[in-house]
Design a protein around this motif. Sequence first.
Motif, mmCIF file in Angstrom:
data_model
loop_
_atom_site.group_PDB
_atom_site.id
_atom_site.type_symbol
_atom_site.label_atom_id
_atom_site.label_comp_id
_atom_site.label_asym_id
_atom_site.label_seq_id
_atom_site.Cartn_x
_atom_site.Cartn_y
_atom_site.Cartn_z
ATOM 1 N N THR A 259 0.832 -1.220 0.000
ATOM 2 C CA THR A 259 0.000 0.000 0.000
ATOM 3 C C THR A 259 0.862 1.263 0.000
ATOM 4 O O THR A 259 0.344 2.364 -0.168
ATOM 5 C CB THR A 259 -0.922 0.026 1.231
ATOM 6 O OG1 THR A 259 -0.105 -0.155 2.387
ATOM 7 C CG2 THR A 259 -1.935 -1.081 1.168
ATOM 8 N N LEU A 260 2.191 1.114 0.175
ATOM 9 C CA LEU A 260 3.077 2.287 0.076
ATOM 10 C C LEU A 260 3.227 2.728 -1.383
ATOM 11 O O LEU A 260 3.657 3.830 -1.669
ATOM 12 C CB LEU A 260 4.466 1.962 0.642
ATOM 13 C CG LEU A 260 4.523 1.611 2.143
ATOM 14 C CD1 LEU A 260 5.919 1.156 2.518
ATOM 15 C CD2 LEU A 260 4.109 2.823 2.973
ATOM 16 N N LEU A 261 2.882 1.833 -2.314
ATOM 17 C CA LEU A 261 3.041 2.152 -3.743
ATOM 18 C C LEU A 261 1.840 2.978 -4.198
ATOM 19 O O LEU A 261 0.972 2.505 -4.933
ATOM 20 C CB LEU A 261 3.155 0.867 -4.575
ATOM 21 C CG LEU A 261 4.224 -0.137 -4.113
ATOM 22 C CD1 LEU A 261 4.248 -1.351 -5.019
ATOM 23 C CD2 LEU A 261 5.602 0.517 -4.093
ATOM 24 N N GLN A 262 1.828 4.219 -3.769
ATOM 25 C CA GLN A 262 0.640 5.056 -3.975
ATOM 26 C C GLN A 262 0.363 5.368 -5.439
ATOM 27 O O GLN A 262 -0.738 5.762 -5.795
ATOM 28 C CB GLN A 262 0.801 6.367 -3.197
ATOM 29 C CG GLN A 262 0.610 6.202 -1.702
ATOM 30 C CD GLN A 262 -0.832 5.894 -1.305
ATOM 31 O OE1 GLN A 262 -1.736 6.685 -1.546
ATOM 32 N NE2 GLN A 262 -1.067 4.732 -0.719
ATOM 33 N N LYS A 263 1.367 5.209 -6.304
ATOM 34 C CA LYS A 263 1.139 5.534 -7.721
ATOM 35 C C LYS A 263 0.859 4.291 -8.559
ATOM 36 O O LYS A 263 0.771 4.375 -9.790
ATOM 37 C CB LYS A 263 2.351 6.277 -8.290
ATOM 38 C CG LYS A 263 2.517 7.652 -7.674
ATOM 39 C CD LYS A 263 3.491 8.513 -8.440
ATOM 40 C CE LYS A 263 3.525 9.915 -7.844
ATOM 41 N NZ LYS A 263 4.752 10.635 -8.200
ATOM 42 N N LEU A 264 0.722 3.149 -7.918
ATOM 43 C CA LEU A 264 0.531 1.891 -8.652
ATOM 44 C C LEU A 264 -0.780 1.904 -9.441
ATOM 45 O O LEU A 264 -1.839 2.170 -8.893
ATOM 46 C CB LEU A 264 0.540 0.713 -7.670
ATOM 47 C CG LEU A 264 0.819 -0.660 -8.284
ATOM 48 C CD1 LEU A 264 2.202 -0.703 -8.909
ATOM 49 C CD2 LEU A 264 0.696 -1.752 -7.228
ATOM 50 N N GLU A 265 -0.657 1.663 -10.740
ATOM 51 C CA GLU A 265 -1.853 1.620 -11.595
ATOM 52 C C GLU A 265 -2.183 0.201 -12.038
ATOM 53 O O GLU A 265 -3.330 -0.136 -12.257
ATOM 54 C CB GLU A 265 -1.642 2.485 -12.854
ATOM 55 C CG GLU A 265 -1.518 3.968 -12.559
ATOM 56 C CD GLU A 265 -1.264 4.777 -13.821
ATOM 57 O OE1 GLU A 265 -1.539 4.284 -14.932
ATOM 58 O OE2 GLU A 265 -0.800 5.928 -13.692
ATOM 59 N N ARG A 266 -1.127 -0.622 -12.178
ATOM 60 C CA ARG A 266 -1.358 -1.991 -12.651
ATOM 61 C C ARG A 266 -0.554 -2.973 -11.821
ATOM 62 O O ARG A 266 0.652 -2.817 -11.667
ATOM 63 C CB ARG A 266 -0.945 -2.098 -14.126
ATOM 64 C CG ARG A 266 -1.744 -1.168 -15.001
ATOM 65 C CD ARG A 266 -1.183 -1.139 -16.388
ATOM 66 N NE ARG A 266 -0.978 -2.488 -16.858
ATOM 67 C CZ ARG A 266 -0.919 -2.816 -18.139
ATOM 68 N NH1 ARG A 266 -1.075 -1.895 -19.050
ATOM 69 N NH2 ARG A 266 -0.719 -4.049 -18.516
ATOM 70 N N ILE A 274 -0.662 -17.339 -4.128
ATOM 71 C CA ILE A 274 -1.166 -16.416 -3.099
ATOM 72 C C ILE A 274 -2.497 -16.922 -2.540
ATOM 73 O O ILE A 274 -3.438 -17.182 -3.294
ATOM 74 C CB ILE A 274 -1.349 -15.013 -3.704
ATOM 75 C CG1 ILE A 274 0.005 -14.500 -4.200
ATOM 76 C CG2 ILE A 274 -1.965 -14.043 -2.704
ATOM 77 C CD1 ILE A 274 -0.084 -13.307 -5.123
ATOM 78 N N SER A 275 -2.575 -17.048 -1.208
ATOM 79 C CA SER A 275 -3.828 -17.544 -0.622
ATOM 80 C C SER A 275 -4.641 -16.417 0.019
ATOM 81 O O SER A 275 -5.843 -16.527 0.163
ATOM 82 C CB SER A 275 -3.538 -18.628 0.415
ATOM 83 O OG SER A 275 -2.616 -18.153 1.366
ATOM 84 N N ARG A 276 -3.961 -15.317 0.408
ATOM 85 C CA ARG A 276 -4.727 -14.194 0.946
ATOM 86 C C ARG A 276 -4.091 -12.876 0.518
ATOM 87 O O ARG A 276 -2.896 -12.795 0.258
ATOM 88 C CB ARG A 276 -4.841 -14.238 2.467
ATOM 89 C CG ARG A 276 -3.544 -14.205 3.222
ATOM 90 C CD ARG A 276 -3.762 -13.933 4.701
ATOM 91 N NE ARG A 276 -4.289 -12.602 4.945
ATOM 92 C CZ ARG A 276 -3.544 -11.488 4.965
ATOM 93 N NH1 ARG A 276 -2.255 -11.555 4.730
ATOM 94 N NH2 ARG A 276 -4.091 -10.315 5.210
ATOM 95 N N LEU A 277 -4.926 -11.832 0.485
ATOM 96 C CA LEU A 277 -4.460 -10.510 0.069
ATOM 97 C C LEU A 277 -4.646 -9.520 1.203
ATOM 98 O O LEU A 277 -5.617 -9.620 1.948
ATOM 99 C CB LEU A 277 -5.316 -9.996 -1.097
ATOM 100 C CG LEU A 277 -5.002 -10.493 -2.498
ATOM 101 C CD1 LEU A 277 -5.978 -9.845 -3.457
ATOM 102 C CD2 LEU A 277 -3.583 -10.148 -2.898
ATOM 103 N N PRO A 278 -3.753 -8.520 1.308
ATOM 104 C CA PRO A 278 -4.025 -7.457 2.284
ATOM 105 C C PRO A 278 -5.231 -6.636 1.796
ATOM 106 O O PRO A 278 -5.226 -6.154 0.666
ATOM 107 C CB PRO A 278 -2.743 -6.619 2.280
ATOM 108 C CG PRO A 278 -1.969 -7.018 1.074
ATOM 109 C CD PRO A 278 -2.474 -8.343 0.609
ATOM 110 N N TYR A 279 -6.240 -6.509 2.652
ATOM 111 C CA TYR A 279 -7.444 -5.766 2.241
ATOM 112 C C TYR A 279 -7.113 -4.314 1.890
ATOM 113 O O TYR A 279 -7.784 -3.696 1.082
ATOM 114 C CB TYR A 279 -8.500 -5.802 3.354
ATOM 115 C CG TYR A 279 -9.085 -7.177 3.570
ATOM 116 C CD1 TYR A 279 -9.409 -7.990 2.480
ATOM 117 C CD2 TYR A 279 -9.315 -7.676 4.849
ATOM 118 C CE1 TYR A 279 -9.943 -9.259 2.670
ATOM 119 C CE2 TYR A 279 -9.852 -8.938 5.053
ATOM 120 C CZ TYR A 279 -10.160 -9.724 3.964
ATOM 121 O OH TYR A 279 -10.694 -10.976 4.140
#
Length: 553
Positions: A259-266, A274-279
């Motif tokens: 979530t630090l990658l504030q400019k992430l578009e893709r 991967i079994s779980r994702l950070p909400y």
Amino acid sequence: VPQHVWRINLDTPEEAHQNLSFGAVDRWWEQTDLTKLILASNKLQSLSEDVKLLPALTVLDVHDNQLTSLPSALGQLENLQKLDVSHNKLRSIPEELMQLSHLKSLLLHHNELSHLPDGFGQLVSLEELDLSNNHLTDIPTSFALLINLVRLNLACNQLKNLPADISAMKSLKQLDCTKNYLETVPSELATMASLEQLYLRKNKLRSLPEFPSCKLLKELHAGENQIEILNAENLKHLNSLSVLELRDNKIKSVPDEITLLQKLERLDLTNNDISRLPYALGNLPQLKFLALEGNPLRTIRRDLLQKGTQELLKYLRSKIQDDVTSPNEEPPVTAMTLPSESRINMHAITSLKLLEYSEKQAAGIPDEMFDAVRSHAVATVNFSKNQLNEIPPRIVELKDSVCDVSLGFNKISSVSLELCMLHKLTHLDIRNNFLTSLPEEMEALTRLQVINLSFNRFKVFPSVLYRILALETILLGNNQVGSIDPLQLKKMDKLGTLDLQNNDLLQVPPELGNCETLRTLLLEGNPFRTPRAAVLAKGTAAVLEYLRSRIPA
């Protein structure tokens, strides 16, 4: 090369002998020396040492010939700025080439080079260097001296490692190491402050490097490796990152620090473990494309994955809020007709399921067109014959119903990610536009049967089409496509019609004959020599049979 080409600066041209009335001002041949020589796409097996008679050359282009070596006299062309010797059969580069201190662009891709001269670092003015598709196993350490290099392409070689000295290239913005045998990346790479695009796909990496200084890195492509762990340290400095592509690895979890990658578009995490994702992923403000297919996700249902990125992010955000939804999220749908709907054909929308706004020479589609659709299920969209520069973003609102989209005769130069979310699409017509490529995300259009891309500007067959296995008809006539991959086409077992008329195919691969599902194959108007016109005239079955007969035993 005819001798008089090499002597063009020395000999008086023929016309001067025939017409003696040239005044001093008209004698162009005495005033200027040849600066550009283009000998590309011929059958040259060697270049004469007489090239030294053209000392004013700034551009020499001999790509796509059959050269196995270069003359050492090239080293005397001290004004040379661009040298293109790509697509030849070069096994080595003469040491003398290293004397070209003004050379800015050197294109050596698609040759048979297995080593480079140690003195490569003498090419201090070099800004662009393409060495892709050779047989290189290592890189000279003198590369460190190429401090003006902006683009370096090393893709499709046999490199097992990169020299740490590469980090001294302070101007480098783009580094492509796709498809090598890299098992690690030198940690020094992390100090390359100018780097904007880094391609590491199709290697043998087990982890990503940390990037403390790569504050400008915008794209990191590391798919098809063996990366197992994604650490916070790998990510936390990448403030500018907009594309992170990690598909086809063995990543088991995604750290909250993403979530630090504030400019992430893709973000592409397709086919990992991967079994779980950070909400908190749902809170990334710029994220437009999130691919998660092929992961053993426990908390996210499959049908949700197929609804596209926005629905997925909405779901993740709702989990953060612990299902506390804010009241009055959506205004209720009223039965009132908006005043602006009067000029919209509501009958077409409600009865014919058609949204039409064509032949208006419009630069955009008015919002009221989309507003009028509301909850009606529109199956067909026709926005052809306008002046659209882009696909209207609001088309994504029709994703649960639209099957047929016409955008032909516009000025569209790229296919948007919104179009790639129309998961029920079966027919797509984008003929007569300005397209040069298709995004990989179109792979999501798994129901697409017919695509019309004729009269665009494709120079290569769009590779994503090979992966849309429902395709029955591909119309690519009147483009500039130079090659096709018959082995990929053979996997497309529904493909019945392939139109490649009036393109730039220099050869037709014999293996195309194995594509036995093809009922219509149109190849007229291409520069290849075989099959000859007489064979083409006999029709598809005869052409396929002819091609099969040419497959080497």
